[in-house]
Design a protein around this motif. Structure first.
Motif, short mmCIF file in Angstrom:
data_model
loop_
_atom_site.label_atom_id
_atom_site.label_comp_id
_atom_site.label_asym_id
_atom_site.label_seq_id
_atom_site.Cartn_x
_atom_site.Cartn_y
_atom_site.Cartn_z
N ALA A 69 -6.39 -1.85 4.03
CA ALA A 69 -5.05 -2.30 4.99
C ALA A 69 -6.42 -3.43 5.80
N HIS A 118 -6.11 2.97 4.95
CA HIS A 118 -6.36 2.67 5.87
C HIS A 118 -7.75 1.36 6.64
N VAL A 175 0.79 -7.25 4.40
CA VAL A 175 0.13 -6.27 4.23
C VAL A 175 1.50 -5.32 4.57
N ALA A 201 -0.09 2.44 11.06
CA ALA A 201 -0.31 1.26 9.72
C ALA A 201 0.66 0.39 10.94
N VAL A 223 3.39 -1.52 4.01
CA VAL A 223 3.25 0.24 3.93
C VAL A 223 3.95 0.88 3.87
N ALA A 252 0.94 -3.89 10.43
CA ALA A 252 1.20 -4.28 9.11
C ALA A 252 2.05 -4.93 9.16
N PHE A 287 -0.86 6.42 2.98
CA PHE A 287 -1.80 5.29 4.14
C PHE A 287 -2.40 6.75 4.78
N ILE A 341 0.49 -1.15 -0.26
CA ILE A 341 0.26 -0.35 -0.22
C ILE A 341 0.60 1.22 -0.33
#
Length: 341
Positions: free
Chosen positions: A189, A186, A199, A212, A201, A217, A181, A178
């Motif tokens: 995710a 958000h 994930v 995150a 970020v 994440a 963010f 991603i």
């Protein structure tokens, strides 16, 4: 009693947010037309699309438009014809306002590509106001027991993020990158994590990196950093074209990058071998269908996401956009016209 006039913000002079393009005004309360409903606004989340419109990166479709398309409110009046909705119903008004229902895109279930589609806060006045009208068939029923502040960001940030996730072709248990963010990312995710994804970020904001990490994440880094392993899928939320080759280079063989924004700065030249060869794909995301919206809101009802918000009083709509432009909003900015937010 519905008043004759209301408070609203209009895009008076599209231009850089520092020049004051928004103007606070008094307007007549709109009247719902056939098949429309009049909605009294409880809250309206602030979207980067509002910023693009206010600054003129999205060409205005009409002068002095009221922006805002993540609206939570209650129906207070209905226009002529059957709407299937009653005054007092709590609804959400989102970006997609109307489609023709007759073109080949609408017939094949791709109403988001309808050439005659219209949009809340662009083709018709939106939610930076006490009231707005909406087409009854395009609003979403909302629960009465969830605060408006938590619901409002779901209506664009959540729905568009959901469509971007679908467009990214994330495989089961896959690795998702991603880029950027903010409000949409958000929420997306969290859906990806619920799906069992790993994930990663990439964002320039330290506060966003902290959020995150807090949300789960596996790894976070700077906007142009390379994740520790190749990605199966990636979504670019930041409106920065220079990140397209960065994200494409991070993809594994057969990976897909979905670009989620309505506006993107110019994309640099791509190198076929470094960015596209081995069946890597680059996709855009254009609005959403109502089916996307219903599907995401069902997911959010079953597994309510954590919605990071920053509340702004209605009087501070211009400040909310300035903070968004300056990357000073962690999550979603939300305007409220009611003290009950």
């Amino acid at each position: 009693m519905i008043p004759a006039e209301m408070d609203a913000w209009v895009v008076a002079r599209p231009g850089p947010i520092a020049t004051g393009p928004l103007e606070r005004v008094r307007l007549p309360v709109p009247q719902p037309g056939p098949g429309e409903v009049l909605v009294e606004v409880e809250a309206c989340a602030v979207c980067r699309t509002d910023l693009h419109l206010t600054e003129g990166e999205l060409p205005p479709h009409r002068p002095r438009t009221v922006p805002g398309h993540q609206v939570v409110g209650r129906i207070v009046a209905c226009g002529e014809g059957r709407t299937g909705l009653a005054p007092g119903s709590r609804v959400g008004v989102a970006w997609l306002r109307w489609t023709c229902g007759q073109c080949r895109y609408c017939h094949r279930g791709a109403e988001n590509l309808c050439p005659w589609s219209t949009y809340t806060g662009w083709d018709a006045d939106g939610g930076y106001a006490d009231y707005l009208t909406a087409v009854a068939n395009y609003v979403y029923p909302l629960p009465d027991d969830v605060p408006a502040e938590r619901l409002a960001p779901l209506l664009c940030a959540g729905i568009i993020g959901h469509r971007a996730l679908l467009r990214s072709d994330l495989p089961p248990g896959g690795r998702l990158g991603i880029y950027g963010f903010g409000s949409s990312a958000h929420l997306t995710a969290q859906v990806a994590l619920w799906m069992g994804a790993t994930v990663y970020v990439m964002t320039r904001s330290e506060k966003a990196r902290a959020l995150a990490t807090e949300l789960g994440a596996t790894w976070v880094g700077g906007a142009t950093d390379t994740p520790p392993e190749p990605l199966d899928s990636a979504i670019l939320f930041a409106p920065v074209g220079e990140l397209v080759p960065v994200a494409l280079a991070a993809l594994d063989r057969g990976g897909t990058l979905a670009v989620a924004g309505i506006h993107l700065s110019d994309i640099p030249s791509l190198n076929y071998d470094a960015h596209l060869f081995r069946e890597r794909s680059l996709r855009s995301v254009t609005a959403n269908t109502r089916a996307d919206g219903r599907e995401f809101l069902e997911i959010a009802a079953a597994r309510p996401p954590r919605v990071a918000t920053v509340a702004y009083p209605f009087d501070a709509a211009d400040q909310a956009l300035r903070d968004l432009a300056g990357d000073r909003v962690e999550g979603s900015a939300v305007l409220s016209t009611f003290s009950s937010l």
